[in-house]
Design an enzyme around this catalytic site. Structure first.
Site, PDB file in Angstrom:
ATOM      1  N   SER A   1      31.201  38.300  48.227  1.00 43.42           N
ATOM      2  CA  SER A   1      30.801  37.339  49.055  1.00 43.42           C
ATOM      3  C   SER A   1      30.547  37.870  50.692  1.00 43.42           C
ATOM      4  O   SER A   1      29.879  37.043  51.171  1.00 43.42           O
ATOM      5  CB  SER A   1      31.950  36.296  48.913  1.00 43.42           C
TER       6      SER A   1
ATOM      7  N   ALA B   1      40.850  37.851  41.947  1.00 40.34           N
ATOM      8  CA  ALA B   1      40.374  39.112  41.275  1.00 40.34           C
ATOM      9  C   ALA B   1      41.335  39.673  40.586  1.00 40.34           C
ATOM     10  O   ALA B   1      41.190  40.638  39.482  1.00 40.34           O
ATOM     11  CB  ALA B   1      39.199  39.947  41.838  1.00 40.34           C
TER      12      ALA B   1
ATOM     13  N   TYR C   1      43.743  55.951  59.860  1.00 38.59           N
ATOM     14  CA  TYR C   1      43.095  55.667  58.389  1.00 38.59           C
ATOM     15  C   TYR C   1      43.286  56.592  57.385  1.00 38.59           C
ATOM     16  O   TYR C   1      44.221  56.139  56.753  1.00 38.59           O
ATOM     17  CB  TYR C   1      41.478  55.416  58.822  1.00 38.59           C
TER      18      TYR C   1
ATOM     19  N   VAL D   1      31.050  46.464  60.799  1.00 32.41           N
ATOM     20  CA  VAL D   1      31.741  45.408  61.320  1.00 32.41           C
ATOM     21  C   VAL D   1      31.763  44.454  60.040  1.00 32.41           C
ATOM     22  O   VAL D   1      30.848  44.028  59.497  1.00 32.41           O
ATOM     23  CB  VAL D   1      31.150  44.471  62.530  1.00 32.41           C
TER      24      VAL D   1
HETATM   25  P1  NAD Z   1      35.174  42.199  53.333  1.00 31.83           P
HETATM   26  O1  NAD Z   1      36.371  41.752  53.713  1.00 31.83           O
HETATM   27  O2  NAD Z   1      33.729  42.082  53.949  1.00 31.83           O
HETATM   28  O3  NAD Z   1      34.971  41.842  51.791  1.00 31.83           O
HETATM   29  C1  NAD Z   1      35.934  41.489  50.929  1.00 31.83           C
HETATM   30  C2  NAD Z   1      35.724  41.031  49.534  1.00 31.83           C
HETATM   31  O4  NAD Z   1      36.942  40.915  48.784  1.00 31.83           O
HETATM   32  C3  NAD Z   1      35.352  39.319  49.899  1.00 31.83           C
HETATM   33  O5  NAD Z   1      34.060  39.213  48.889  1.00 31.83           O
HETATM   34  C4  NAD Z   1      36.552  38.991  49.227  1.00 31.83           C
HETATM   35  O6  NAD Z   1      36.161  37.347  49.019  1.00 31.83           O
HETATM   36  C5  NAD Z   1      36.769  39.473  48.223  1.00 31.83           C
HETATM   37  N1  NAD Z   1      38.449  39.429  47.872  1.00 31.83           N
HETATM   38  C6  NAD Z   1      39.609  39.864  48.705  1.00 31.83           C
HETATM   39  N2  NAD Z   1      40.748  39.366  47.924  1.00 31.83           N
HETATM   40  C7  NAD Z   1      40.316  38.857  46.711  1.00 31.83           C
HETATM   41  C8  NAD Z   1      40.767  38.637  45.672  1.00 31.83           C
HETATM   42  N3  NAD Z   1      42.260  38.459  45.599  1.00 31.83           N
HETATM   43  N4  NAD Z   1      40.088  38.150  44.619  1.00 31.83           N
HETATM   44  C9  NAD Z   1      38.900  38.135  44.570  1.00 31.83           C
HETATM   45  N5  NAD Z   1      38.213  38.641  45.692  1.00 31.83           N
HETATM   46  C10 NAD Z   1      38.765  39.015  46.667  1.00 31.83           C
HETATM   47  O7  NAD Z   1      35.426  43.884  53.186  1.00 31.83           O
HETATM   48  P2  NAD Z   1      34.612  45.115  53.289  1.00 31.83           P
HETATM   49  O8  NAD Z   1      34.688  45.858  54.642  1.00 31.83           O
HETATM   50  O9  NAD Z   1      33.032  44.830  52.980  1.00 31.83           O
HETATM   51  O10 NAD Z   1      35.185  46.244  52.266  1.00 31.83           O
HETATM   52  C11 NAD Z   1      34.814  46.337  50.961  1.00 31.83           C
HETATM   53  C12 NAD Z   1      35.304  47.753  50.403  1.00 31.83           C
HETATM   54  O11 NAD Z   1      34.442  48.723  51.211  1.00 31.83           O
HETATM   55  C13 NAD Z   1      36.576  48.203  50.620  1.00 31.83           C
HETATM   56  O12 NAD Z   1      37.038  48.940  49.588  1.00 31.83           O
HETATM   57  C14 NAD Z   1      36.645  48.853  51.766  1.00 31.83           C
HETATM   58  O13 NAD Z   1      37.738  49.760  52.293  1.00 31.83           O
HETATM   59  C15 NAD Z   1      35.344  49.620  51.914  1.00 31.83           C
HETATM   60  N6  NAD Z   1      34.748  50.205  52.968  1.00 31.83           N
HETATM   61  C16 NAD Z   1      34.620  49.396  54.291  1.00 31.83           C
HETATM   62  C17 NAD Z   1      34.171  49.921  55.418  1.00 31.83           C
HETATM   63  C18 NAD Z   1      33.910  49.174  56.545  1.00 31.83           C
HETATM   64  O14 NAD Z   1      33.877  49.682  57.837  1.00 31.83           O
HETATM   65  N7  NAD Z   1      34.083  48.043  56.487  1.00 31.83           N
HETATM   66  C19 NAD Z   1      33.715  51.172  55.479  1.00 31.83           C
HETATM   67  C20 NAD Z   1      33.801  52.032  54.311  1.00 31.83           C
HETATM   68  C21 NAD Z   1      34.320  51.391  52.983  1.00 31.83           C
END
Ligand code: NAD
Length: 402
Positions: free
Chosen positions: A53, A115, A238, A277
């Protein structure tokens, strides 16, 4: 249904309101960018996105649907509107995604719930069977502060802390634009264990086992989980901190999942993405200041990327189509899409700016304004072309919600 003018209400690193039209505009913009890059040759046909989402998961779903023409099932945990309360941004994003996908003739059902639970895994498998038959790609993109263990009922909490010793470093108060030193105490064993349980590979493995047992993985199915490494200046919080320990656990899980998938001739991957972000990254101390500097440098070099550009490259240049270029995969077999962020000239420039940054020169030396604008946009605010003076309908239903 009541209409209201919606303003942002920021509390620390979250915004408790969201604007449905602004969120819809954000999704449309990502769809347009994806479509402008043309179709993805040999892309996936049916995709499950866990964490679909917001952030990287939403962008993955958009690229899969509007780049590859895939039918998608999305799983997320979002809040619908209730009374005078707006829905969460992810809810509005999912509604907009679903309506755009349907217009293109793509199936796009979503499941809203935890999830980590067996129940949601079961409902997802039923939904895939009914709507898509099978999936040939599973994206694992959850970011959560807690997880209830489905077997024991224990609640694990993740922490964003250093390990072993306290860490003192610069950070920015994103509400007020103030740069200050922060000292973070080291995590307890319990906090380390909790973070690994929430953000490590255990739940990813449980998902893949359940999907395999449910017989909804197509021949050659692949799965990808997202990770981050970043530069040394973020390592105490990190890579070498609790979250890094969880990401190291993913590195262990990927081999086990890869083995598991041999029965369908599939593969498991970790993709190392760049810093962007999102709601998740804005909660990590130090990282918003690093991102503000990184954005300044990458924008000046003309290589700035957000979630959808990253996921576009992941699908087009790492997972499907082209031959992998040297450097696309690292020694541990991880797909590297953080290549531009980690370019030596980019990191050198950030390193040079880091010791000089203060509250007074924050807006000059870094792209803090860009960071703050992107943060608001996550919730649908400050999006070009949206009339924020106009009252809007707060409730938007997810028609195809299962
Ligand atoms: P985000 O907060 O934008 O998205 C998180 C998603 O997880 C959302 O869709 C939310 O609804 C869902 N979610 C959370 N808890 C849940 C649950 N219990 N059940 C079902 N859905 C649930 O986060 P993001 O930054 O897009 O992170 C996603 C992945 O990417 C993570 O593993 C993060 O470590 C990785 N990542 C992020 C970055 C960054 O800079 N943001 C960089 C590299 C890797």
């Amino acid at each position: 249904m009541a209409k209201a003018i919606i303003d942002p209400k920021i509390k620390g690193f979250i915004c408790t309101t969201a604007h449905p039209i602004g969120c819809a505009a954000n999704v449309l913009e990502q769809v347009r960018r994806t479509e402008a890059d043309g179709p993805i040759a040999g892309g996936p046909r049916g995709v499950l996105v866990i964490g679909a989402s917001t952030g990287y998961g939403l962008a993955s779903r958009i690229v899969a649907a509007f780049g590859a023409g895939a039918h998608t099932v999305g799983v997320f945990f979002e809040r619908p509107a209730e009374g005078a309360r707006t829905a969460s941004a992810g809810w509005y994003n999912a509604v907009s995604f679903e309506s755009l996908a349907k217009k293109r003739g793509l199936r796009a059902p979503s499941i809203n719930g935890d999830a980590f639970s067996d129940e949601i895994k079961g409902r997802t498998i039923d939904c895939i069977r009914r709507e898509l038959g099978k999936v040939d790609l599973v994206i694992y993109s959850l970011a959560s502060p807690r997880r209830t263990d489905p077997k024991t009922g224990e609640i694990h909490r993740s922490a964003l802390k250093p390990i072993g010793q306290p860490f003192t470093g610069k950070t920015v108060n994103t509400d007020r634009g103030l740069v200050h030193e922060v000292t973070l105490e080291p995590a307890s064993e319990e906090e380390i264990r909790g973070t690994v349980a929430v953000m490590g590979g255990d739940d990813w493995k449980l998902w893949m086992q359940a999907l395999l047992e449910g017989n909804v993985l197509a021949k050659g199915a692949r799965t990808v989980a997202y990770s981050y490494i970043g530069p040394q200046l973020t390592w105490p919080i990190y890579r070498d901190g609790t979250i890094g320990r969880a990401k190291a656990d993913l590195d262990g899980a990927v081999g086990e999942i890869d083995k598991l998938l041999t029965s369908v001739g599939g593969r498991a991957h970790i993709a190392v993405n760049k810093a962007v972000v999102t709601q998740a990254s804005s909660a990590i101390p130090v990282v918003p200041l690093y991102i503000s500097l990184l954005f300044k440098v990458m924008k000046e070099k003309g290589i700035h990327e957000g979630c959808v550009q990253q996921m576009g490259r992941l699908f087009r240049e790492r997972l499907y189509g082209k031959e992998l270029l040297p450097g696309a995969v690292d020694g541990l077999g991880r797909l590297r899409i953080d290549d531009l962020e980690m370019q030596p000239d980019v990191q050198k420039a950030v390193e040079n700016l880091w010791p000089r940054i203060t509250s007074e020169n924050l807006r000059e030396l870094s792209d803090f304004d860009g960071y703050a604008a992107e943060f608001l946009q996550l919730f649908g605010f400050g999006v070009e072309g949206v009339d924020y003076e106009a009252p809007v309908e707060m409730a938007k239903a997810l028609e195809d919600l299962r």
